[in-house]
Motif scaffolding. Structure first.
Motif, short mmCIF file in Angstrom:
data_model
loop_
_atom_site.label_atom_id
_atom_site.label_comp_id
_atom_site.label_asym_id
_atom_site.label_seq_id
_atom_site.Cartn_x
_atom_site.Cartn_y
_atom_site.Cartn_z
N ALA A 199 0.83 -1.21 0.00
CA ALA A 199 0.00 0.00 0.00
C ALA A 199 0.86 1.26 0.00
N SER A 200 2.00 1.21 0.70
CA SER A 200 2.89 2.37 0.74
C SER A 200 3.50 2.63 -0.63
N ARG A 201 3.73 1.56 -1.40
CA ARG A 201 4.31 1.72 -2.73
C ARG A 201 3.28 2.17 -3.76
N HIS A 202 2.00 1.89 -3.51
CA HIS A 202 0.96 2.19 -4.50
C HIS A 202 -0.20 2.95 -3.85
N PRO A 203 0.05 4.18 -3.39
CA PRO A 203 -1.04 4.94 -2.74
C PRO A 203 -2.17 5.29 -3.70
N GLU A 204 -1.91 5.25 -5.01
CA GLU A 204 -2.96 5.60 -5.97
C GLU A 204 -4.07 4.57 -6.02
N GLU A 205 -3.83 3.37 -5.45
CA GLU A 205 -4.84 2.31 -5.49
C GLU A 205 -5.75 2.32 -4.25
N PHE A 206 -5.59 3.32 -3.41
CA PHE A 206 -6.43 3.41 -2.22
C PHE A 206 -6.94 4.83 -2.11
N SER A 207 -8.21 4.97 -1.78
CA SER A 207 -8.84 6.29 -1.82
C SER A 207 -8.58 7.12 -0.56
N ARG A 208 -7.96 6.52 0.45
CA ARG A 208 -7.66 7.30 1.65
C ARG A 208 -6.32 6.84 2.22
N ARG A 209 -5.84 7.55 3.22
CA ARG A 209 -4.55 7.23 3.83
C ARG A 209 -4.61 5.87 4.51
N PHE A 210 -3.58 5.06 4.28
CA PHE A 210 -3.54 3.70 4.82
C PHE A 210 -2.75 3.72 6.12
N ASP A 211 -3.39 3.37 7.23
CA ASP A 211 -2.76 3.35 8.55
C ASP A 211 -2.68 1.92 9.04
N LEU A 212 -1.49 1.44 9.35
CA LEU A 212 -1.30 0.05 9.72
C LEU A 212 -2.02 -0.30 11.01
N GLY A 213 -1.98 0.58 12.00
CA GLY A 213 -2.64 0.29 13.27
C GLY A 213 -4.15 0.14 13.10
N VAL A 214 -4.75 1.07 12.36
CA VAL A 214 -6.19 0.99 12.10
C VAL A 214 -6.51 -0.26 11.30
N TYR A 215 -5.63 -0.59 10.36
CA TYR A 215 -5.84 -1.78 9.51
C TYR A 215 -5.83 -3.05 10.34
N MET A 216 -4.89 -3.17 11.29
CA MET A 216 -4.82 -4.36 12.13
C MET A 216 -6.07 -4.49 13.00
N GLU A 217 -6.56 -3.38 13.51
CA GLU A 217 -7.80 -3.41 14.30
C GLU A 217 -8.98 -3.83 13.44
N GLU A 218 -9.02 -3.37 12.20
CA GLU A 218 -10.11 -3.73 11.31
C GLU A 218 -10.06 -5.23 10.98
N LEU A 219 -8.86 -5.78 10.78
CA LEU A 219 -8.73 -7.20 10.49
C LEU A 219 -9.22 -8.04 11.67
N ALA A 220 -8.90 -7.62 12.88
CA ALA A 220 -9.37 -8.34 14.07
C ALA A 220 -10.90 -8.32 14.16
N LEU A 221 -11.50 -7.19 13.83
CA LEU A 221 -12.95 -7.08 13.85
C LEU A 221 -13.58 -7.94 12.75
N ILE A 222 -12.93 -8.04 11.60
CA ILE A 222 -13.43 -8.87 10.51
C ILE A 222 -13.42 -10.34 10.92
N ARG A 223 -12.37 -10.78 11.58
CA ARG A 223 -12.31 -12.17 12.05
C ARG A 223 -13.40 -12.44 13.07
N GLN A 224 -13.71 -11.46 13.87
CA GLN A 224 -14.76 -11.61 14.88
C GLN A 224 -16.15 -11.69 14.24
N LYS A 225 -16.41 -10.86 13.23
CA LYS A 225 -17.72 -10.83 12.57
C LYS A 225 -17.88 -11.97 11.56
#
Length: 339
Positions: A199-225
């Motif tokens: 994601a850091s190498r290709h920011p044009e493929e994501f519509s907003r800033r990519f934050d690793l900490g927020v991403y890890m929290e989102e992955l944990a929530l996805i596993r839970q749901k």
């Protein structure tokens, strides 16, 4: 990608710069040549031929030698030689009148060979079709290849405005519901960090800033749901929901996803479609009990130590033993002949 109503194609493929896939990398075997080539070093003749083939397979086909040379950034003579080889093998065909090259008939042989050996495609096609008919939106079955995701089954809806994916195309794991499912349920150490690097190498493929900490929290929530959703992530105006597909050994096989435009798929409609996606993904998991994870996702990350690999399908090759220096040979003494 952009929303284009009334043209029968809906959301068009992303036209910006994406990662270029170098020949010989298992991470990139499924690429359809949609990115801008890496001009830092010239590829080998085989690599150039593959670049040509994958570019012609992209959305811009057919193309002339001049167009391919300009797109790839390599001399026209080199590109022409590569195209001549591909044409001799039936992978490309040339229209003599327009001088345009397009995919040849032997590409069908390669595609049919893949489809006939991939149980997940044969099992997933009718399932994806049924989910599309049930929700009246485009559905797909996607697998992970390195730090990218590749649709292997696509069932398009009949709406003129719809989400369009390309079978065999390469899309980022860090954006989209299917990508987040493939990372969250992959169970592979270091995968999330490797995705963050991509994601850091290709920011044009994501519509907003990519934050690793927020991403890890989102992955944990996805596993839970048990599922993931996306809203205006890779494409503005696009929404999706995805659920994992497993085999009987609990190995992740892929992600079953539903995609649509936000002008039609509201938040309420998206939430109401989640039970259908989960139910269908579980039904496909029941059918794919003996299916092995897809090959081709061997990839090493700088965050990984030892022999950890982003993919259990391909065993790591043992390191070659260092060559022992051999003792210097003695030259035989020349016999002198007395004349």
């Amino acid at each position: 990608m952009s929303l284009t109503p009334g043209c029968g194609c809906g959301i068009m493929p992303y036209s910006g710069t994406s990662s270029q896939f170098k020949a010989g990398s298992l991470v990139t075997l499924a690429s359809a040549g949609s990115g801008t080539p890496d001009r830092r070093r010239r590829p080998s003749p085989v690599g150039l031929a593959l670049d040509v083939l994958l570019t012609v397979a992209g959305p811009k086909q057919p193309m002339t030698v001049r167009e391919l040379s300009n797109h790839l950034g390599w001399p026209r003579s080199s590109v022409h030689r590569a195209m001549a080889v591909l044409e001799s093998y039936g992978l490309l065909v040339k229209d003599q009148a327009s001088q345009l090259y397009q995919l040849g008939p032997r590409v069908l042989m390669l595609a049919s060979g893949f489809l006939s050996r991939h149980d997940l495609v044969s099992l997933g096609t009718p399932v994806a079709n049924s989910l599309r008919d049930r929700l009246d939106e485009t559905t797909s079955l996607q697998v992970r290849v390195g730090v990218r995701r590749v649709p292997i089954v696509i069932a398009e809806c009949s709406h003129e405005l719809r989400h369009v994916l390309r079978a065999g195309g390469s899309y980022p794991l860090f954006a989209g519901a299917a990508g987040k499912v493939l990372v969250a349920f992959g169970g592979i150490p270091g995968l999330a960090e490797a995705v963050f690097e991509d994601a850091s190498r290709h920011p044009e493929e994501f519509s907003r800033r990519f934050d690793l900490g927020v991403y890890m929290e989102e992955l944990a929530l996805i596993r839970q749901k048990g599922y993931a959703t996306s809203w205006n992530e890779r494409v503005q105006g696009s929404v999706g929901v995805a659920a994992p597909v497993f085999n009987s050994r609990g190995q992740l096989l892929g992600a079953l996803a539903v995609h649509g435009p936000t002008v039609r798929v509201t938040q309420e409609l998206l939430n109401s479609s989640i039970p259908a996606v989960l139910e269908t993904a579980q039904a496909l998991s029941a059918l794919a009990t003996n299916v092995s994870p897809p090959l081709g996702d061997h990839f090493k990350s700088s965050h990984m130590s030892g022999n950890q690999s982003l993919g259990p399908s391909i065993p790591l090759q043992s390191k070659p033993r260092p060559r022992q220096p051999s003792a210097p040979r003695r030259r035989p003494r020349r016999k002198e002949v007395q004349g």
